[in-house]
Design a protein around this motif. Structure first.
Motif, mmCIF file in Angstrom:
data_model
loop_
_atom_site.group_PDB
_atom_site.id
_atom_site.type_symbol
_atom_site.label_atom_id
_atom_site.label_comp_id
_atom_site.label_asym_id
_atom_site.label_seq_id
_atom_site.Cartn_x
_atom_site.Cartn_y
_atom_site.Cartn_z
ATOM 1 N N LEU A 88 48.866 7.356 6.292
ATOM 2 C CA LEU A 88 49.278 7.956 5.022
ATOM 3 C C LEU A 88 49.187 9.483 5.087
ATOM 4 O O LEU A 88 50.078 10.186 4.605
ATOM 5 N N ALA A 89 48.111 9.983 5.672
ATOM 6 C CA ALA A 89 47.957 11.433 5.784
ATOM 7 C C ALA A 89 49.063 12.043 6.636
ATOM 8 O O ALA A 89 49.558 13.137 6.342
ATOM 9 N N GLY A 90 49.474 11.327 7.674
ATOM 10 C CA GLY A 90 50.520 11.840 8.547
ATOM 11 C C GLY A 90 51.879 11.895 7.891
ATOM 12 O O GLY A 90 52.709 12.764 8.230
ATOM 13 N N ARG A 91 52.140 10.982 6.942
ATOM 14 C CA ARG A 91 53.457 10.939 6.288
ATOM 15 C C ARG A 91 53.552 11.887 5.099
ATOM 16 O O ARG A 91 54.660 12.315 4.729
ATOM 17 N N LEU A 92 52.430 12.250 4.503
ATOM 18 C CA LEU A 92 52.442 13.014 3.253
ATOM 19 C C LEU A 92 53.169 14.360 3.354
ATOM 20 O O LEU A 92 53.931 14.721 2.444
ATOM 21 N N PRO A 93 52.969 15.168 4.413
ATOM 22 C CA PRO A 93 53.692 16.447 4.484
ATOM 23 C C PRO A 93 55.213 16.290 4.439
ATOM 24 O O PRO A 93 55.908 17.109 3.809
ATOM 25 N N ALA A 94 55.735 15.256 5.096
ATOM 26 C CA ALA A 94 57.185 15.039 5.076
ATOM 27 C C ALA A 94 57.654 14.667 3.679
ATOM 28 O O ALA A 94 58.719 15.120 3.216
ATOM 29 N N THR A 95 56.859 13.859 2.979
ATOM 30 C CA THR A 95 57.197 13.494 1.604
ATOM 31 C C THR A 95 57.258 14.733 0.720
ATOM 32 O O THR A 95 58.189 14.895 -0.084
ATOM 33 N N ALA A 96 56.283 15.617 0.869
ATOM 34 C CA ALA A 96 56.258 16.848 0.071
ATOM 35 C C ALA A 96 57.442 17.739 0.409
ATOM 36 O O ALA A 96 58.068 18.334 -0.484
ATOM 37 N N ALA A 97 57.756 17.858 1.682
ATOM 38 C CA ALA A 97 58.877 18.717 2.084
ATOM 39 C C ALA A 97 60.202 18.178 1.544
ATOM 40 O O ALA A 97 61.081 18.953 1.138
ATOM 41 N N GLU A 98 60.346 16.852 1.513
ATOM 42 C CA GLU A 98 61.585 16.248 1.041
ATOM 43 C C GLU A 98 61.725 16.314 -0.471
ATOM 44 O O GLU A 98 62.813 16.569 -1.001
ATOM 45 N N ARG A 99 60.621 16.086 -1.181
ATOM 46 C CA ARG A 99 60.699 15.896 -2.628
ATOM 47 C C ARG A 99 60.115 17.047 -3.447
ATOM 48 O O ARG A 99 60.324 17.098 -4.656
ATOM 49 N N ALA A 100 59.385 17.950 -2.808
ATOM 50 C CA ALA A 100 58.819 19.106 -3.510
ATOM 51 C C ALA A 100 58.966 20.347 -2.634
ATOM 52 O O ALA A 100 57.967 20.972 -2.251
ATOM 53 N N PRO A 101 60.202 20.719 -2.302
ATOM 54 C CA PRO A 101 60.412 21.832 -1.374
ATOM 55 C C PRO A 101 59.858 23.152 -1.928
ATOM 56 O O PRO A 101 59.932 23.427 -3.116
ATOM 57 N N GLY A 102 59.278 23.937 -1.022
ATOM 58 C CA GLY A 102 58.778 25.244 -1.408
ATOM 59 C C GLY A 102 57.399 25.224 -2.039
ATOM 60 O O GLY A 102 56.912 26.259 -2.503
ATOM 61 N N ARG A 103 56.744 24.064 -2.052
ATOM 62 C CA ARG A 103 55.376 23.963 -2.584
ATOM 63 C C ARG A 103 54.385 23.836 -1.438
ATOM 64 O O ARG A 103 54.717 23.346 -0.359
ATOM 65 N N ALA A 104 53.162 24.280 -1.685
ATOM 66 C CA ALA A 104 52.144 24.303 -0.634
ATOM 67 C C ALA A 104 51.271 23.053 -0.706
ATOM 68 O O ALA A 104 50.524 22.864 -1.671
ATOM 69 N N LEU A 105 51.364 22.218 0.316
ATOM 70 C CA LEU A 105 50.504 21.049 0.446
ATOM 71 C C LEU A 105 49.688 21.190 1.717
ATOM 72 O O LEU A 105 50.228 21.444 2.794
ATOM 73 N N HIS A 106 48.378 21.002 1.593
ATOM 74 C CA HIS A 106 47.476 21.002 2.745
ATOM 75 C C HIS A 106 46.841 19.619 2.821
ATOM 76 O O HIS A 106 46.153 19.202 1.886
ATOM 77 N N THR A 107 47.096 18.916 3.900
ATOM 78 C CA THR A 107 46.558 17.572 4.063
ATOM 79 C C THR A 107 45.354 17.593 4.985
ATOM 80 O O THR A 107 45.411 18.161 6.077
ATOM 81 N N VAL A 108 44.271 16.991 4.525
ATOM 82 C CA VAL A 108 43.042 16.897 5.319
ATOM 83 C C VAL A 108 42.756 15.414 5.549
ATOM 84 O O VAL A 108 42.569 14.660 4.592
ATOM 85 N N THR A 109 42.757 15.008 6.810
ATOM 86 C CA THR A 109 42.468 13.616 7.139
ATOM 87 C C THR A 109 40.966 13.469 7.291
ATOM 88 O O THR A 109 40.380 13.882 8.300
ATOM 89 N N ALA A 110 40.336 12.898 6.283
ATOM 90 C CA ALA A 110 38.873 12.821 6.277
ATOM 91 C C ALA A 110 38.403 11.874 5.194
ATOM 92 O O ALA A 110 39.143 11.546 4.263
ATOM 93 N N ASP A 111 37.154 11.466 5.325
ATOM 94 C CA ASP A 111 36.463 10.700 4.295
ATOM 95 C C ASP A 111 35.963 11.692 3.247
ATOM 96 O O ASP A 111 35.217 12.627 3.574
#
Length: 296
Positions: A88-111
């Motif tokens: 899920l963490a690996g797919r999230l940046p692509a989802t943001a780029a496709e559906r929320a272009p120009g917004r800043a998303l930082h994904t952290v894979t962690a507990d």
């Protein structure tokens, strides 16, 4: 990237993305994904996310709420998404780029229960999350302890957990989670969430809990907090007992517990469910006539 309009998920989008990832939601990870756009808009509205704000989201899953948070934070803000599932963490940046272009998303894979400030790219001011039911309380308390920049939050949790987090002294649901959250913040229930907005549909009801950090900050330093929480744990481990009995192990004996309680101005015959967090702190800080406070 030039900011564009944000496209939120619908039910078919959520199922299609899950199928694309070969994802079968698991009860172990508490994976119940919100698929209703009106619900995520409502959550963001109640959370009062401001343009330019850095928002922490725990358990973003497929990104339904993430997209709405990115929209509210705007091009000058950011969302820091902490996701334990690497797929899920690996797919999230692509989802943001496709559906929320120009917004800043930082994904952290962690507990989320292991997150420290150094693990995050920036300091969040708000927590907005759909939390797995089995870890909701420890996650909220851990993040408030570790991230002093968090000023407020809105979390979606099991309805019974919401009751416990938002309860006041003397109310039936009041207990350890209520008292400990009150160390950091004022909390309140902020409305129910229908089961039908999730996929798969959970077997329990959900609700929103909003909290605002105390304007003056937390009620004490880390040593004081640990000592106070030790008293809270002891009081609610045997919640049907009077404080004299419930705190006997913590203080060393029922007699020493009574001495500590009377020295703090607390009636030893009442139960812990009647006390606010400030009183628990006073008990922890009050020495007996013949010695210092009990160790946490």
């Amino acid at each position: 990237m030039i900011p564009g309009p944000v496209r939120l998920f619908g039910a078919s989008d959520v199922r299609a993305l899950a199928a694309d990832l070969g994802l079968r939601p698991t009860k172990k990870l508490g994976q119940n994904f919100v698929h209703d756009a009106n619900t995520v808009r409502r959550i963001v509205r109640i959370a009062d996310v401001e343009a330019g704000e850095v928002v922490l989201e725990v358990g973003p899953g497929l990104g339904s709420l993430t997209l709405a948070l990115l929209d509210a934070a705007g091009p000058d803000g950011a969302v820091v998404a902490v996701e334990v599932d690497p797929v899920l963490a690996g797919r999230l940046p692509a989802t943001a780029a496709e559906r929320a272009p120009g917004r800043a998303l930082h994904t952290v894979t962690a507990d989320a229960l292991r997150i420290r400030p150094a693990d995050l790219p920036s300091s969040p001011t708000a927590l907005v999350a759909n939390l797995p039911y089995n870890v909701a309380v420890p996650v909220v308390l851990h993040l408030l302890a570790e991230l002093p920049t968090l000023r407020r939050g809105l979390v979606m949790v099991q309805s019974e957990v919401a009751d416990r987090l938002a309860a006041r002294p003397g109310e039936p649901a009041y207990g350890g989670p209520s008292a400990k959250l009150a160390w950091y913040a004022d909390a309140r229930r902020a409305g129910p969430v229908p089961r039908g907005v999730f996929w798969p549909v959970p077997g329990v009801d959900s609700a929103l809990v909003a909290f605002t950090r105390h304007p003056q900050g937390d009620l004490g330093d880390e040593e004081t907090r640990r000592a106070t929480f030790a008293v809270v744990d002891a009081a609610f481990a045997q919640r049907r007992k009077s404080l004299r009995g419930a705190l006997a192990g913590w203080a060393g004996s029922p007699a020493r517990a009574e001495e500590r309680l009377r020295a703090a101005g607390v009636d030893p015959t009442i139960r812990g469910e009647q006390l606010g967090i400030e009183v628990f702190a006073a008990i922890a800080a009050t020495p007996t006539p013949d010695g210092p406070p009990a160790a946490p």
